[in-house]
Scaffold this motif. Structure first.
Motif, mmCIF file in Angstrom:
data_model
loop_
_atom_site.group_PDB
_atom_site.id
_atom_site.type_symbol
_atom_site.label_atom_id
_atom_site.label_comp_id
_atom_site.label_asym_id
_atom_site.label_seq_id
_atom_site.Cartn_x
_atom_site.Cartn_y
_atom_site.Cartn_z
ATOM 1 N N UNK A 78 0.807 -1.214 0.000
ATOM 2 C CA UNK A 78 0.000 0.000 0.000
ATOM 3 C C UNK A 78 0.839 1.263 0.000
ATOM 4 N N UNK A 79 2.135 1.135 -0.308
ATOM 5 C CA UNK A 79 3.019 2.294 -0.276
ATOM 6 C C UNK A 79 2.822 3.208 -1.476
ATOM 7 N N UNK A 80 2.293 2.659 -2.568
ATOM 8 C CA UNK A 80 2.045 3.472 -3.765
ATOM 9 C C UNK A 80 0.556 3.652 -4.022
ATOM 10 N N UNK A 128 -13.787 -4.788 -5.449
ATOM 11 C CA UNK A 128 -14.087 -4.999 -6.859
ATOM 12 C C UNK A 128 -12.929 -4.594 -7.750
ATOM 13 N N UNK A 129 -12.836 -5.245 -8.900
ATOM 14 C CA UNK A 129 -11.754 -4.947 -9.828
ATOM 15 C C UNK A 129 -11.772 -3.496 -10.287
ATOM 16 N N UNK A 130 -12.921 -2.977 -10.629
ATOM 17 C CA UNK A 130 -12.983 -1.603 -11.137
ATOM 18 C C UNK A 130 -12.523 -0.594 -10.085
ATOM 19 N N UNK A 131 -12.885 -0.844 -8.831
ATOM 20 C CA UNK A 131 -12.446 0.044 -7.755
ATOM 21 C C UNK A 131 -10.939 -0.049 -7.581
ATOM 22 N N UNK A 132 -10.415 -1.259 -7.654
ATOM 23 C CA UNK A 132 -8.965 -1.432 -7.542
ATOM 24 C C UNK A 132 -8.244 -0.765 -8.707
ATOM 25 N N UNK A 133 -8.762 -0.954 -9.917
ATOM 26 C CA UNK A 133 -8.121 -0.353 -11.100
ATOM 27 C C UNK A 133 -8.067 1.174 -11.000
ATOM 28 N N UNK A 134 -9.072 1.764 -10.353
ATOM 29 C CA UNK A 134 -9.165 3.226 -10.300
ATOM 30 C C UNK A 134 -8.223 3.848 -9.270
ATOM 31 N N UNK A 135 -7.709 3.053 -8.338
ATOM 32 C CA UNK A 135 -6.798 3.599 -7.329
ATOM 33 C C UNK A 135 -5.585 4.205 -8.024
ATOM 34 N N UNK A 136 -5.196 5.390 -7.589
ATOM 35 C CA UNK A 136 -4.102 6.116 -8.264
ATOM 36 C C UNK A 136 -3.029 6.518 -7.270
ATOM 37 N N UNK A 137 -1.800 6.645 -7.775
ATOM 38 C CA UNK A 137 -0.705 7.099 -6.937
ATOM 39 C C UNK A 137 -0.679 8.626 -6.898
ATOM 40 N N UNK A 138 0.314 9.200 -6.239
ATOM 41 C CA UNK A 138 0.358 10.654 -6.070
ATOM 42 C C UNK A 138 0.564 11.393 -7.379
ATOM 43 N N UNK A 139 1.027 10.677 -8.414
ATOM 44 C CA UNK A 139 1.217 11.291 -9.727
ATOM 45 C C UNK A 139 0.032 11.053 -10.667
ATOM 46 N N UNK A 140 -1.028 10.431 -10.152
ATOM 47 C CA UNK A 140 -2.230 10.217 -10.943
ATOM 48 C C UNK A 140 -2.221 8.954 -11.786
#
Length: 408
Positions: free
Chosen positions: A127-129, A145-157
């Motif tokens: 969970x560091x990124x 859910x996969x879609x929720x996981x796919x949407x997670x973004x790092x600090x650079x978007x």
């Protein structure tokens, strides 16, 4: 008894540690980075060289499957190979590579177990990124859910979905398609208890519940020299007060309660300006769900009180929230049995850190094996576990896996 080769295990740990190596002997392989891809590629090559059928699922989890005498649910072991920015060489990696050494030892002995054996590594455990942590195993167990996981973004978007595709690990398999008969995770303790007490094997009975919340405080910037204290709307003051409050709360609650303000940023971050913005995180953990809720409520009440007094606005965002997990009692007993059968000293204990095993408990009987971390160091380039302890934990894993894989 089939014996595990200590030298091969240590050599594999050294080789993987060379990818993303940083000063001091540690590793930096943030999830779905180029370094993570290189580490994944190496481990997948090792899996294939051992004759494992390799499967990559839609969240990037990788499973290597060794066929059994019967086509039934496999016994699975594994962990993760992503790290924090200043990670050590054992956290997660040890559990995955020890699993491969189990396979290698069985191959060398010419043994085919009744049940298949699976070795897995899960995406973004740290969970560091990307948040939440333990993402891959959480998706695998059906908790995200996969879609929720796919949407997670790092600090650079950059999003999880895009990065999986970029590094070539957006697999076709459905997460959770391989449902294990049992799951066992071998891991360094990441804490000081075993090392302090000179105990060789931790028999893990549970994992603490985790509550991660990010707070954004908005106040008013003003001159640090000319603004009277009574007229300040200081975002930094609230953040500082929470840091002190959380630590005091943990001491007052006692037991297994811990509390940490681990990330904090101020704006404009100047020596002579009252901060108009503070962003900080609160990490609360407890083995008791009701006490964890009490801690959350206490922090929230403190923030509400101070924000009224200081006339600042506060927004909160839950980054991760997992209830405590109790592992399968019968499987925990077998961990203890196999450790004692090798004349290893044992201690029953909870895990203070989160692990993929807590997600896998949703699917099947699950347990964990701990080995000591010297001085309790982890998420630190000086993280270290003695070779004898690494070998001992891996041998416990091997013996338990063989027993489980022969079970009806």
């Amino acid at each position: 008894m089939v014996r595990l080769d200590e030298g091969r295990l240590l050599g594999a740990l050294d080789a993987l540690a060379g990818i993303g190596a940083i000063d001091g002997g540690g590793c930096a392989r943030l999830a779905l980075s180029d370094e993570d891809k290189a580490g994944r590629d190496l481990v997948v090559d090792w899996m294939k060289a051992l004759g494992l059928a390799v499967q990559v699922d839609a969240i990037g989890n990788v499973i290597g499957l060794r066929a059994g005498r019967e086509t039934v649910a496999p016994v699975m072991t594994g962990s993760h190979i992503d790290t924090v920015r200043t990670g050590g060489r054992y956290d997660g990696n040890y559990g995955v590579l020890a699993g491969l050494e189990v396979v290698r030892a069985l191959n060398a002995a010419g043994i085919t177990t009744r049940r298949p054996i699976a070795v897995a590594f899960f995406t973004n455990e740290e969970g560091a990124r990307f948040q939440p942590d333990m993402m891959g195993s959480l998706v695998y167990a059906g908790g995200l859910g996969l879609n929720e996981a796919y949407a997670a973004a790092d600090k650079d978007g950059r999003s999880v979905g895009d990065e999986l595709r970029r590094i070539g690990y957006l697999g076709a398999a459905r997460p959770g398609a391989v449902r294990p008969h049992a799951f066992v995770e071998l891991h360094i303790e990441q804490g000081p208890i075993l090392d302090e007490e000179k105990v060789q094997v931790g028999v893990v009975e549970s994992v603490q519940g985790i509550s991660w919340t990010e707070y954004t405080v908005t106040g008013v910037s003003n001159h640090a020299g000319t603004t009277p204290m009574r007229l300040r709307r200081d975002a930094g003051y609230l953040a500082a007060s929470v840091n002190l409050f959380a630590r005091r709360l943990a001491w007052e609650m006692g037991g297994n309660q811990v509390a940490t303000v681990g990330a904090l940023s101020l704006r404009p971050n100047l020596i002579n300006v009252v901060p108009n913005r503070a962003v900080f995180t609160v990490d609360l953990r407890n083995t008791d769900e009701e006490k964890l809720k009490q801690a959350e409520a206490a922090v929230a009440a403190h923030i509400a009180e101070v924000s009224r007094e200081e006339r600042v606005e506060v927004e909160s965002k839950v980054l991760a929230r997992f209830e405590p997990v109790i592992f399968d009692a019968a499987l925990v007993d077998r961990v203890e049995h196999h450790a004692r059968a090798l004349s290893l000293s044992t201690r029953r204990m909870p895990s203070g850190a989160g692990h993929d095993a807590q997600m896998m408990q949703r699917l099947c009987p699950t347990a964990m094996i701990f080995v000591p971390s010297v001085a309790g160091l982890s998420h630190n380039v000086k993280e270290h576990t003695d070779a004898a302890d690494l070998a001992a934990g891996a041998q416990v894993l091997l013996n338990l896996m063989v027993e489980l894989a022969e079970a009806s």
